[in-house]
Design a protein around this motif. Structure first.
Motif, PDB file in Angstrom:
ATOM      1  N   CYS A  87       0.841  -1.198   0.000  1.00  0.00           N
ATOM      2  CA  CYS A  87       0.000   0.000   0.000  1.00  0.00           C
ATOM      3  C   CYS A  87       0.881   1.255   0.000  1.00  0.00           C
ATOM      4  CB  CYS A  87      -0.909   0.008   1.233  1.00  0.00           C
ATOM      5  SG  CYS A  87      -2.049   1.421   1.257  1.00  0.00           S
ATOM      6  N   HIS A  89       0.219   4.082   1.168  1.00  0.00           N
ATOM      7  CA  HIS A  89       0.026   4.795   2.427  1.00  0.00           C
ATOM      8  C   HIS A  89       1.037   4.340   3.465  1.00  0.00           C
ATOM      9  CE1 HIS A  89      -2.094   5.003   6.463  1.00  0.00           C
ATOM     10  NE2 HIS A  89      -1.915   6.264   6.154  1.00  0.00           N
ATOM     11  N   LEU A  95      -1.915  -5.580   1.071  1.00  0.00           N
ATOM     12  CA  LEU A  95      -3.288  -5.150   0.799  1.00  0.00           C
ATOM     13  C   LEU A  95      -4.370  -6.088   1.331  1.00  0.00           C
ATOM     14  CD1 LEU A  95      -2.712  -3.930  -2.852  1.00  0.00           C
ATOM     15  CD2 LEU A  95      -2.892  -2.526  -0.810  1.00  0.00           C
ATOM     16  N   CYS A 112      -7.253  -2.015  -0.168  1.00  0.00           N
ATOM     17  CA  CYS A 112      -6.337  -2.258   0.945  1.00  0.00           C
ATOM     18  C   CYS A 112      -7.226  -2.441   2.163  1.00  0.00           C
ATOM     19  CB  CYS A 112      -5.381  -1.090   1.155  1.00  0.00           C
ATOM     20  SG  CYS A 112      -4.326  -1.324   2.623  1.00  0.00           S
ATOM     21  N   HIS A 115      -6.273  -0.308   5.413  1.00  0.00           N
ATOM     22  CA  HIS A 115      -6.479   1.137   5.456  1.00  0.00           C
ATOM     23  C   HIS A 115      -7.785   1.575   4.807  1.00  0.00           C
ATOM     24  CE1 HIS A 115      -2.006   0.528   5.352  1.00  0.00           C
ATOM     25  NE2 HIS A 115      -2.182   1.111   6.511  1.00  0.00           N
ATOM     26  N   CYS A 126      -5.072   5.521  -6.269  1.00  0.00           N
ATOM     27  CA  CYS A 126      -5.964   5.507  -5.117  1.00  0.00           C
ATOM     28  C   CYS A 126      -7.048   6.570  -5.304  1.00  0.00           C
ATOM     29  CB  CYS A 126      -5.185   5.780  -3.835  1.00  0.00           C
ATOM     30  SG  CYS A 126      -6.222   5.769  -2.348  1.00  0.00           S
ATOM     31  N   CYS A 131      -4.292   7.324   1.195  1.00  0.00           N
ATOM     32  CA  CYS A 131      -3.260   7.565   0.174  1.00  0.00           C
ATOM     33  C   CYS A 131      -3.872   8.145  -1.096  1.00  0.00           C
ATOM     34  CB  CYS A 131      -2.505   6.273  -0.134  1.00  0.00           C
ATOM     35  SG  CYS A 131      -3.556   4.875  -0.524  1.00  0.00           S
ATOM     36  N   LEU A 136      -0.346   2.368  -6.679  1.00  0.00           N
ATOM     37  CA  LEU A 136       0.305   1.081  -6.478  1.00  0.00           C
ATOM     38  C   LEU A 136       1.451   0.987  -7.485  1.00  0.00           C
ATOM     39  CD1 LEU A 136      -2.869  -1.203  -6.311  1.00  0.00           C
ATOM     40  CD2 LEU A 136      -1.422  -0.478  -4.391  1.00  0.00           C
TER      41      LEU A 136
END
Length: 154
Positions: A87, A89, A95, A112, A115, A126, A131, A136
């Motif tokens: 991820c 983030h 994920l 994910c 998150h 995203c 994020c 990705l």
């Protein structure tokens, strides 16, 4: 064989989560597969067959015999996309909450589960979550005329 950030390659060091041999496929694009060898040249190894990742599904692969999947493939309407299982983030955070569950319930987005982020299958961008706007890491993949999926220089 198909090329681009969507298609496929499997290096001999990538181990599929399970053996491949599911139904028939149709409509995938075909491109040629280069194999130039060592020293920074294009290297491609087979990951699986397109029949192993049916439309509307995803499948993870790992580099070692143990641990998390390092990469995953998604089949969206016969088109294969490949990404690293991390991820944006929280780099290194995987994920899926369960192996192979990279898509939401409707198979419209990559999700994910840690998150709550949603990513477009086609781009890896995203569109919801911590994020937002992040991406990705896409893998260059190719599919040969027999339907074998390869990742290039993974």
């Amino acid at each position: 064989m198909t090329t681009g950030s969507h298609a496929s390659l499997r290096a001999s060091w990538i181990t599929p989560r399970s053996s491949c041999s599911i139904g028939a496929s149709s409509g995938h694009r075909v491109v040629s597969v280069p194999n130039r060898g060592k020293l920074g040249r294009t290297v491609m190894e087979r990951i699986c067959h397109i029949d192993d990742v049916l439309p509307g599904t995803s499948k993870g692969f790992r580099y070692s015999q143990f641990g998390k999947d390092d990469i995953f493939l998604v089949n969206k309407s016969g088109e294969i996309f490949g990404y690293r299982n991390s991820c944006p983030h929280w780099p290194g955070s995987t994920l899926p909450v369960k192996k192979g569950q990279y898509l939401d319930g409707e198979s419209r987005y990559i999700v994910c589960h840690g998150h709550g982020a949603l990513f477009k299958i086609e781009t890896g961008v995203c569109i919801r979550g911590p994020c937002l706007g992040g991406k990705l890491i896409a893998l260059p993949i190719e599919i040969d005329k027999e339907g074998n999926i390869f990742v290039v220089n993974a």
